[in-house]
Design a protein around this motif. Sequence first.
Motif, PDB file in Angstrom:
ATOM      1  N   PRO A 216       0.824  -1.216   0.000  1.00  0.00           N
ATOM      2  CA  PRO A 216       0.000   0.000   0.000  1.00  0.00           C
ATOM      3  C   PRO A 216       0.853   1.260   0.000  1.00  0.00           C
ATOM      4  N   VAL A 217       0.269   2.349  -0.491  1.00  0.00           N
ATOM      5  CA  VAL A 217       0.988   3.604  -0.689  1.00  0.00           C
ATOM      6  C   VAL A 217       0.327   4.724   0.114  1.00  0.00           C
ATOM      7  N   VAL A 218       1.159   5.546   0.743  1.00  0.00           N
ATOM      8  CA  VAL A 218       0.692   6.770   1.395  1.00  0.00           C
ATOM      9  C   VAL A 218       1.230   7.940   0.576  1.00  0.00           C
ATOM     10  N   ALA A 219       0.335   8.831   0.132  1.00  0.00           N
ATOM     11  CA  ALA A 219       0.732   9.925  -0.749  1.00  0.00           C
ATOM     12  C   ALA A 219      -0.193  11.111  -0.555  1.00  0.00           C
ATOM     13  N   PHE A 220       0.241  12.259  -1.045  1.00  0.00           N
ATOM     14  CA  PHE A 220      -0.632  13.420  -1.076  1.00  0.00           C
ATOM     15  C   PHE A 220      -1.623  13.281  -2.239  1.00  0.00           C
ATOM     16  N   THR A 221      -2.766  13.908  -2.102  1.00  0.00           N
ATOM     17  CA  THR A 221      -3.752  13.932  -3.174  1.00  0.00           C
ATOM     18  C   THR A 221      -3.313  14.965  -4.196  1.00  0.00           C
ATOM     19  N   THR A 222      -2.581  14.513  -5.199  1.00  0.00           N
ATOM     20  CA  THR A 222      -2.030  15.438  -6.190  1.00  0.00           C
ATOM     21  C   THR A 222      -1.733  14.699  -7.476  1.00  0.00           C
ATOM     22  N   GLY A 223      -1.717  15.447  -8.586  1.00  0.00           N
ATOM     23  CA  GLY A 223      -1.345  14.876  -9.866  1.00  0.00           C
ATOM     24  C   GLY A 223      -2.148  13.643 -10.214  1.00  0.00           C
ATOM     25  N   GLY A 224      -1.455  12.660 -10.793  1.00  0.00           N
ATOM     26  CA  GLY A 224      -2.117  11.435 -11.197  1.00  0.00           C
ATOM     27  C   GLY A 224      -2.086  10.343 -10.147  1.00  0.00           C
ATOM     28  N   ILE A 225      -1.601  10.667  -8.955  1.00  0.00           N
ATOM     29  CA  ILE A 225      -1.497   9.646  -7.911  1.00  0.00           C
ATOM     30  C   ILE A 225      -2.872   9.089  -7.548  1.00  0.00           C
ATOM     31  N   SER A 226      -3.866   9.963  -7.557  1.00  0.00           N
ATOM     32  CA  SER A 226      -5.211   9.507  -7.185  1.00  0.00           C
ATOM     33  C   SER A 226      -5.831   8.596  -8.242  1.00  0.00           C
TER      34      SER A 226
ATOM     35  N   MET B  26      -4.239   6.026  -9.135  1.00  0.00           N
ATOM     36  CA  MET B  26      -3.707   4.730  -8.716  1.00  0.00           C
ATOM     37  C   MET B  26      -4.076   4.393  -7.270  1.00  0.00           C
ATOM     38  N   VAL B  27      -3.920   5.350  -6.381  1.00  0.00           N
ATOM     39  CA  VAL B  27      -4.196   5.117  -4.964  1.00  0.00           C
ATOM     40  C   VAL B  27      -5.655   5.453  -4.679  1.00  0.00           C
ATOM     41  N   GLN B  28      -6.388   4.479  -4.205  1.00  0.00           N
ATOM     42  CA  GLN B  28      -7.777   4.688  -3.797  1.00  0.00           C
ATOM     43  C   GLN B  28      -7.814   4.786  -2.277  1.00  0.00           C
ATOM     44  N   HIS B  29      -8.320   5.897  -1.804  1.00  0.00           N
ATOM     45  CA  HIS B  29      -8.224   6.229  -0.385  1.00  0.00           C
ATOM     46  C   HIS B  29      -8.818   5.135   0.506  1.00  0.00           C
ATOM     47  N   GLU B  30      -8.004   4.678   1.433  1.00  0.00           N
ATOM     48  CA  GLU B  30      -8.372   3.651   2.410  1.00  0.00           C
ATOM     49  C   GLU B  30      -8.868   2.367   1.738  1.00  0.00           C
ATOM     50  N   HIS B  31      -8.355   2.117   0.541  1.00  0.00           N
ATOM     51  CA  HIS B  31      -8.657   0.879  -0.172  1.00  0.00           C
ATOM     52  C   HIS B  31      -7.358   0.120  -0.461  1.00  0.00           C
ATOM     53  N   ASN B  32      -6.452   0.782  -1.177  1.00  0.00           N
ATOM     54  CA  ASN B  32      -5.138   0.195  -1.423  1.00  0.00           C
ATOM     55  C   ASN B  32      -4.014   1.098  -0.919  1.00  0.00           C
ATOM     56  N   GLY B  33      -4.408   2.113  -0.145  1.00  0.00           N
ATOM     57  CA  GLY B  33      -3.450   3.065   0.393  1.00  0.00           C
ATOM     58  C   GLY B  33      -4.179   4.232   1.012  1.00  0.00           C
ATOM     59  N   TYR B  34      -3.477   5.337   1.142  1.00  0.00           N
ATOM     60  CA  TYR B  34      -4.059   6.492   1.834  1.00  0.00           C
ATOM     61  C   TYR B  34      -3.676   7.768   1.097  1.00  0.00           C
TER      62      TYR B  34
ATOM     63  N   SER C  53      -1.816  15.114   8.010  1.00  0.00           N
ATOM     64  CA  SER C  53      -2.628  14.157   7.278  1.00  0.00           C
ATOM     65  C   SER C  53      -1.773  13.015   6.743  1.00  0.00           C
ATOM     66  N   PHE C  54      -0.550  13.317   6.315  1.00  0.00           N
ATOM     67  CA  PHE C  54       0.355  12.283   5.824  1.00  0.00           C
ATOM     68  C   PHE C  54       0.711  11.318   6.956  1.00  0.00           C
ATOM     69  N   ALA C  55       0.949  11.866   8.137  1.00  0.00           N
ATOM     70  CA  ALA C  55       1.233  11.021   9.297  1.00  0.00           C
ATOM     71  C   ALA C  55       0.027  10.148   9.632  1.00  0.00           C
ATOM     72  N   ALA C  56      -1.178  10.696   9.460  1.00  0.00           N
ATOM     73  CA  ALA C  56      -2.390   9.909   9.696  1.00  0.00           C
ATOM     74  C   ALA C  56      -2.478   8.747   8.716  1.00  0.00           C
ATOM     75  N   GLY C  57      -2.006   8.962   7.499  1.00  0.00           N
ATOM     76  CA  GLY C  57      -1.985   7.889   6.511  1.00  0.00           C
ATOM     77  C   GLY C  57      -1.049   6.762   6.909  1.00  0.00           C
ATOM     78  N   MET C  58       0.106   7.114   7.433  1.00  0.00           N
ATOM     79  CA  MET C  58       1.048   6.094   7.900  1.00  0.00           C
ATOM     80  C   MET C  58       0.449   5.306   9.065  1.00  0.00           C
ATOM     81  N   ALA C  59      -0.232   6.025   9.945  1.00  0.00           N
ATOM     82  CA  ALA C  59      -0.875   5.360  11.083  1.00  0.00           C
ATOM     83  C   ALA C  59      -2.009   4.443  10.620  1.00  0.00           C
ATOM     84  N   TRP C  60      -2.692   4.850   9.543  1.00  0.00           N
ATOM     85  CA  TRP C  60      -3.797   4.028   9.020  1.00  0.00           C
ATOM     86  C   TRP C  60      -3.284   2.666   8.571  1.00  0.00           C
ATOM     87  N   VAL C  61      -2.175   2.656   7.850  1.00  0.00           N
ATOM     88  CA  VAL C  61      -1.609   1.382   7.413  1.00  0.00           C
ATOM     89  C   VAL C  61      -1.134   0.580   8.624  1.00  0.00           C
ATOM     90  N   TRP C  62      -0.473   1.243   9.551  1.00  0.00           N
ATOM     91  CA  TRP C  62       0.044   0.587  10.767  1.00  0.00           C
ATOM     92  C   TRP C  62      -1.074  -0.111  11.531  1.00  0.00           C
TER      93      TRP C  62
END
Length: 431
Positions: A345-355, A357-365, A374-383
Motif C-alpha cells: 500500500p501507498v501513502v501519498a498526497f492527493t495530487t497529480g495522477g497519484i489519485s 492509482m491510490v484509492q483512499h483507504e482501499h489500497n493506500g491512503y 494528514s500524511f502522518a495519519a496515513g502512515m498510522a492508518w496502514v500501521w
Amino acid sequence: MLKVVHLNTYDGNGGAGRACLRLNRALLSQNINSKVIVHYKFGNNAAIGTFNRNALQKAWAAGLIVLERLLAKAYLKPGKRTPFSFAWFGRSVIHHPDVKAADVIHLHWVNHSFMNPAHLAELTKLGKPVVWTFHDSNAFTGGCHVRYTCRHFEQQCGNCPLLKNESPNDESNQIWQQKDQAYRQLPFTVIAPSTWMQQSVQAASLMRGKPLLQIPNTLETDVFAPGSQTDARQALGLPADKFIFLTGFMPSRKDLHKGGAYLLESLHLLKAQLGSRAGEAELVIFGNRDTENMPEFPFKTHFLGVINSDEKLAQCYNAADAFLIPSLEDNLPYTVMESLSCGTPVVAFTTGGISDMVQHEHNGYLAEYRSAGSFAAGMAWVWQHPSRAHVRQQARQTVMDKFSETVVAAQHIQRYQQLLAAPAAIQEAHV
C-alpha cells in the motif's frame, strides 16, 4: 504488421524513459513491430536505436545537452529549482530509416536538445500519424516542466516567475510562440497518462483542437509482483520483526516538487503519536547516492542507495509494509505503480495522477495536500489496519485491472489503428 517507432531523449533514464520502454515491451508482446530510438543512449541494449551513428555524434549530442543546462543558468532566477527547458538546440529525425519506415510515430519526452518546435513541425513532411504521450507539462508551457500554481499556460506564457527578466515577451513567451507555430502545422494525438494530465491538457491554450485520450503507463507486472516479505527482508538484510516504511526520499535541493520536507515532518509527528511503540517501526530509503548530507530521521533508517535492478527494486517493495511518496506534483509516478503491483500500500498526497492509482483507504491512503499531519495519519492508518493482507491484495488487483501490459497495449493499438484508418479526416481536423 503495424510498425510503431517511439522517440525519447534517453533510454530508460527517468520516468519517461522507463514508460517508453515499458510500452514498447507491451506492444511487442502483442505482436506489434515496435521500436525505440533515442537522442542519447546510455545502455547497451541493441534493440534500442539511436540517432548517433558514431562516437563523435554521441559526444556532440552530450555536449549540447550539457551546454543547454549551463546556458539556462544565465536566464533562470537563482534558487529556482523547477525544471525548465529552452528550445535552442534540436535535431532532425525525419531521415532516420526506422522513422521513415514506421506507420505511426509515437513521441515521448523529447527535451534536452532533442526535438525543438521546428523539428517537431518537420514531422509533418512524413505524412504519418503522430501520437505524443505527455510525461510532464513542458509540451504545453513556455518551458517549465512543473507548473505548481502558475496558470499562464492556460492563455499565453510570459511574465514567467522562473526567469530573471520576466516580461510579457520574455523567453517563456518566445518558446510558447514557437510551440504554437509548430503545433499549428503538426497534427498529433495527445495521450495523457493520468486524469490530472488530461485536465491540464484540456486547459492549455496550445492544445486547443488536439485529439486527447487518457491512457495510463504500464509496467512489468511479472517483475513487480507480490512475493514473500520474509524472503525479501532476508535478502536485503532488513529486520523481520519491524514495521517497515519504504521511500525513495530525495533531498529537495533540485526538485522541490518531491516534498521531502513534508515527509520528514510527518515522520516526526508519527513518532510522537506512537510513543513507546516507535521502536517497532523502521525506515528504508532507496535512490540516494549521498547519505552524508541526509537529515536526521526520527526512526532507525536503512539506506539502500541507487537500485539498478528491477528485480531488487521489487524486493524492496515486497519487504515493506507501506511505501511513502510525498510528491507535490507528479503525473503518474512509477514508484506508486510499482509498489501497488507488488501488493504494498501507498501513502501519498492527493495530487497529480497519484489519485488514479491510490484509492483512499482501499489500497493506500491519500493525504490532504501539503499536510504533514494528514500524511502522518496515513502512515498510522496502514500501521493500525486490521487486515493488512487484504489491503495488499487490493493494491495488486488495482494494477492488474488498470495498468497491466495487456490492458494498456490494447488501448494504444486501438488508437493507432483508428489513426491509420482515417488519417485524412484526422489531419483535416487540425487545419
